[in-house]
Design a protein around this motif. Structure first.
Motif, PDB file in Angstrom:
ATOM      1  N   LEU A   1       0.820  -1.210   0.000  1.00 16.12           N
ATOM      2  CA  LEU A   1       0.000   0.000   0.000  1.00 16.12           C
ATOM      3  C   LEU A   1       0.858   1.266   0.000  1.00 16.12           C
ATOM      4  N   ILE A   2       2.100   1.134   0.428  1.00 18.41           N
ATOM      5  CA  ILE A   2       3.039   2.256   0.352  1.00 18.41           C
ATOM      6  C   ILE A   2       3.715   2.273  -1.009  1.00 18.41           C
ATOM      7  N   ASP A   3       4.066   1.093  -1.511  1.00 16.81           N
ATOM      8  CA  ASP A   3       4.803   1.010  -2.776  1.00 16.81           C
ATOM      9  C   ASP A   3       3.976   1.496  -3.966  1.00 16.81           C
ATOM     10  N   VAL A   4       2.693   1.183  -3.979  1.00 18.35           N
ATOM     11  CA  VAL A   4       1.862   1.531  -5.145  1.00 18.35           C
ATOM     12  C   VAL A   4       1.845   3.035  -5.399  1.00 18.35           C
ATOM     13  N   PRO A   5       1.579   3.904  -4.393  1.00 19.25           N
ATOM     14  CA  PRO A   5       1.619   5.345  -4.673  1.00 19.25           C
ATOM     15  C   PRO A   5       2.999   5.830  -5.112  1.00 19.25           C
ATOM     16  N   VAL A   6       4.073   5.234  -4.565  1.00 19.27           N
ATOM     17  CA  VAL A   6       5.418   5.655  -4.960  1.00 19.27           C
ATOM     18  C   VAL A   6       5.684   5.297  -6.420  1.00 19.27           C
ATOM     19  N   VAL A   7       5.284   4.086  -6.821  1.00 13.31           N
ATOM     20  CA  VAL A   7       5.433   3.699  -8.226  1.00 13.31           C
ATOM     21  C   VAL A   7       4.593   4.627  -9.113  1.00 13.31           C
ATOM     22  N   LEU A   8       3.417   5.023  -8.627  1.00 17.53           N
ATOM     23  CA  LEU A   8       2.584   5.949  -9.389  1.00 17.53           C
ATOM     24  C   LEU A   8       3.293   7.284  -9.580  1.00 17.53           C
ATOM     25  N   VAL A   9       4.048   7.723  -8.573  1.00 14.66           N
ATOM     26  CA  VAL A   9       4.852   8.941  -8.728  1.00 14.66           C
ATOM     27  C   VAL A   9       5.872   8.746  -9.847  1.00 14.66           C
ATOM     28  N   ALA A  10       6.534   7.595  -9.873  1.00 12.72           N
ATOM     29  CA  ALA A  10       7.503   7.319 -10.946  1.00 12.72           C
ATOM     30  C   ALA A  10       6.824   7.353 -12.314  1.00 12.72           C
ATOM     31  N   VAL A  11       5.599   6.848 -12.381  1.00 13.38           N
ATOM     32  CA  VAL A  11       4.854   6.848 -13.645  1.00 13.38           C
ATOM     33  C   VAL A  11       4.543   8.274 -14.087  1.00 13.38           C
ATOM     34  N   VAL A  12       4.019   9.101 -13.166  1.00  9.20           N
ATOM     35  CA  VAL A  12       3.661  10.469 -13.569  1.00  9.20           C
ATOM     36  C   VAL A  12       4.916  11.279 -13.891  1.00  9.20           C
ATOM     37  N   TRP A  13       6.012  11.019 -13.172  1.00  7.70           N
ATOM     38  CA  TRP A  13       7.259  11.688 -13.542  1.00  7.70           C
ATOM     39  C   TRP A  13       7.706  11.253 -14.934  1.00  7.70           C
ATOM     40  N   GLY A  14       7.597   9.957 -15.215  1.00 12.54           N
ATOM     41  CA  GLY A  14       7.963   9.491 -16.544  1.00 12.54           C
ATOM     42  C   GLY A  14       7.114  10.114 -17.636  1.00 12.54           C
TER      43      GLY A  14
ATOM     44  N   VAL B   1       8.396   8.007   2.772  1.00 15.98           N
ATOM     45  CA  VAL B   1       9.707   7.876   3.405  1.00 15.98           C
ATOM     46  C   VAL B   1       9.584   7.828   4.918  1.00 15.98           C
ATOM     47  N   ARG B   2       8.461   8.299   5.456  1.00 10.61           N
ATOM     48  CA  ARG B   2       8.226   8.218   6.903  1.00 10.61           C
ATOM     49  C   ARG B   2       7.662   6.867   7.316  1.00 10.61           C
ATOM     50  N   ARG B   3       7.261   6.053   6.349  1.00 12.28           N
ATOM     51  CA  ARG B   3       6.654   4.756   6.658  1.00 12.28           C
ATOM     52  C   ARG B   3       7.488   3.578   6.167  1.00 12.28           C
ATOM     53  N   THR B   4       8.508   3.861   5.369  1.00 11.99           N
ATOM     54  CA  THR B   4       9.415   2.816   4.892  1.00 11.99           C
ATOM     55  C   THR B   4      10.804   3.438   4.834  1.00 11.99           C
ATOM     56  N   SER B   5      11.727   2.812   4.143  1.00 15.23           N
ATOM     57  CA  SER B   5      13.101   3.329   4.118  1.00 15.23           C
ATOM     58  C   SER B   5      13.334   4.226   2.905  1.00 15.23           C
ATOM     59  N   PRO B   6      14.229   5.239   3.040  1.00 15.11           N
ATOM     60  CA  PRO B   6      14.584   6.048   1.878  1.00 15.11           C
ATOM     61  C   PRO B   6      15.117   5.211   0.718  1.00 15.11           C
ATOM     62  N   SER B   7      15.852   4.142   1.040  1.00 14.11           N
ATOM     63  CA  SER B   7      16.400   3.294  -0.022  1.00 14.11           C
ATOM     64  C   SER B   7      15.283   2.640  -0.831  1.00 14.11           C
ATOM     65  N   ARG B   8      14.236   2.178  -0.142  1.00 12.57           N
ATOM     66  CA  ARG B   8      13.125   1.529  -0.842  1.00 12.57           C
ATOM     67  C   ARG B   8      12.399   2.541  -1.732  1.00 12.57           C
ATOM     68  N   VAL B   9      12.174   3.747  -1.199  1.00 12.80           N
ATOM     69  CA  VAL B   9      11.512   4.786  -1.984  1.00 12.80           C
ATOM     70  C   VAL B   9      12.351   5.141  -3.204  1.00 12.80           C
ATOM     71  N   SER B  10      13.663   5.295  -2.991  1.00  9.24           N
ATOM     72  CA  SER B  10      14.552   5.659  -4.090  1.00  9.24           C
ATOM     73  C   SER B  10      14.563   4.592  -5.173  1.00  9.24           C
ATOM     74  N   LEU B  11      14.565   3.322  -4.764  1.00 12.75           N
ATOM     75  CA  LEU B  11      14.575   2.230  -5.733  1.00 12.75           C
ATOM     76  C   LEU B  11      13.319   2.259  -6.600  1.00 12.75           C
ATOM     77  N   LEU B  12      12.163   2.500  -5.978  1.00 15.51           N
ATOM     78  CA  LEU B  12      10.905   2.538  -6.731  1.00 15.51           C
ATOM     79  C   LEU B  12      10.848   3.762  -7.642  1.00 15.51           C
ATOM     80  N   LEU B  13      11.310   4.905  -7.132  1.00 13.14           N
ATOM     81  CA  LEU B  13      11.321   6.105  -7.965  1.00 13.14           C
ATOM     82  C   LEU B  13      12.304   5.961  -9.127  1.00 13.14           C
ATOM     83  N   GLY B  14      13.300   5.086  -8.936  1.00 11.41           N
ATOM     84  CA  GLY B  14      14.281   4.878  -9.988  1.00 11.41           C
ATOM     85  C   GLY B  14      13.731   4.193 -11.219  1.00 11.41           C
ATOM     86  N   THR B  15      12.465   3.739 -11.171  1.00 12.70           N
ATOM     87  CA  THR B  15      11.852   3.172 -12.377  1.00 12.70           C
ATOM     88  C   THR B  15      11.340   4.263 -13.319  1.00 12.70           C
TER      89      THR B  15
END
Length: 325
Positions: free
Chosen positions: A12-25, A242-256
């Motif tokens: 539930l945290i990963d999905v919105p972060v991946v969505l950010v990567a999509v809209v950035w793309g 980033v307040r609910r998971t690790s910065p590394s995990r967020v960065s990895l997902l945004l890296g898509t």
């Protein structure tokens, strides 16, 4: 005694972060369809004015609590951010959305190299290999139609990646902003960036109001998408995640993000990179992913040697951008 609150499932945290990567793309194609060489600065004024009002509303009283040093540092970062966005947007006008998204991803390679230079530490062999692979990929990507000189847009995107690296390094090392509230600092940066865009717009004699008056309903929808989805939504999700998971995990997902930029550019933008371009794009994606992994596995510093500054999440979580704001 009440039971502890249930933890949010990671998906539930990963999905919105991946969505950010999509809209950035998708932001490269959206900007390409809105901007012309004459209206880049005016478009950025409109985009950041809308995003700035929203961010200032969110930040509220925190802005008033910022000290003089924090305000000056935030405004300075806003100036660098403005340069990144100007280079990116002018660049995407003169190249494909696919090229733009993949070339700008070199920031993920340039930033650790810059950190190594500043901290006088040697990058690992794996990271050097990842960097070489990424650079080779960009060389092939820009030659998708045959071996010719890279376009002006490709070179502008490469320069934007270098300036974005400087922005990330400044964000991570400025002592004046380390304790500043993220929302307030972002609002100050947006205000500083908007001032730069307005100055460039005045020099180019393109009024943001005139550009806005000439927009169709579809163009207004595109502008609001850039301001609200690619800027405000992205900032809030990064801060929340980033307040609910690790910065590394967020960065990895945004890296898509570059993957989505390529998919959207080819599927919706009609980009045709050709066999060489497709190979180059694949090398960029492999190289940047390998590079992030190599940085993540870097050994901890010895007790007698201080650690260098921590790398920010993508283009710094507390900046609300990846420079994609």
């Amino acid at each position: 005694m009440p039971p502890p609150p249930a933890r949010t499932p990671l998906w539930l945290i990963d999905v919105p972060v991946v969505l950010v990567a999509v809209v950035w793309g998708s932001s490269y194609l959206a900007a390409k369809e809105l901007a012309t060489g004459a209206t880049v600065a005016a478009l950025l004024v409109l985009r950041f004015a809308v995003a700035g009002v929203g961010t200032a509303t969110f930040a509220g009283r925190d802005i008033a609590r910022l000290g003089g040093r924090e305000l000056r540092a935030g405004a300075g970062l806003g100036g660098i951010l403005a340069l990144v966005l100007l280079l990116e947007t002018y660049g995407v006008v003169h190249t494909s959305a696919t090229n733009a998204g993949l070339i700008i991803s070199l920031t993920m390679i340039f930033t650790p190299l810059a950190e190594s230079a500043v901290t006088r530490t040697r990058p690992t062999g794996a990271f050097v290999g990842a960097a070489a692979l990424s650079v080779a990929g960009v060389a092939l990507l820009t030659q998708g139609a045959g071996f010719t000189a890279p376009s002006a847009g490709d070179l502008l995107m490469l320069l934007a990646a270098l300036v974005r690296t400087a922005y990330v390094m400044a964000t991570s090392r400025l002592k004046a902003i380390r304790s500043a509230p993220s929302g307030a600092l972002t609002a100050v940066q947006f205000a500083g960036a908007t001032a730069v865009f307005a100055a460039v717009s005045a020099v180019t004699r393109t009024s943001p109001l005139s550009v806005a008056a000439g927009y169709t309903s579809a163009q207004w929808a595109g502008l609001l998408y850039l301001a609200l989805a690619c800027t405000l939504f992205a900032f809030f999700v990064q801060l929340w995640a980033v307040r609910r998971t690790s910065p590394s995990r967020v960065s990895l997902l945004l890296g898509t993000e570059p993957l989505w930029a390529a998919v959207i550019g080819i599927a919706a933008g009609g980009d045709r990179p050709g066999p060489l371009g497709l190979l180059g794009g694949a090398l960029v994606l492999i190289g940047t992913t390998w590079g992030r992994t190599a940085v993540g596995r870097r050994p901890a510093p010895r007790p007698d040697r201080p650690a260098g500054p921590a790398l920010p999440v993508q283009a710094a979580v507390n900046a609300g951008d990846s420079s994609r704001s």
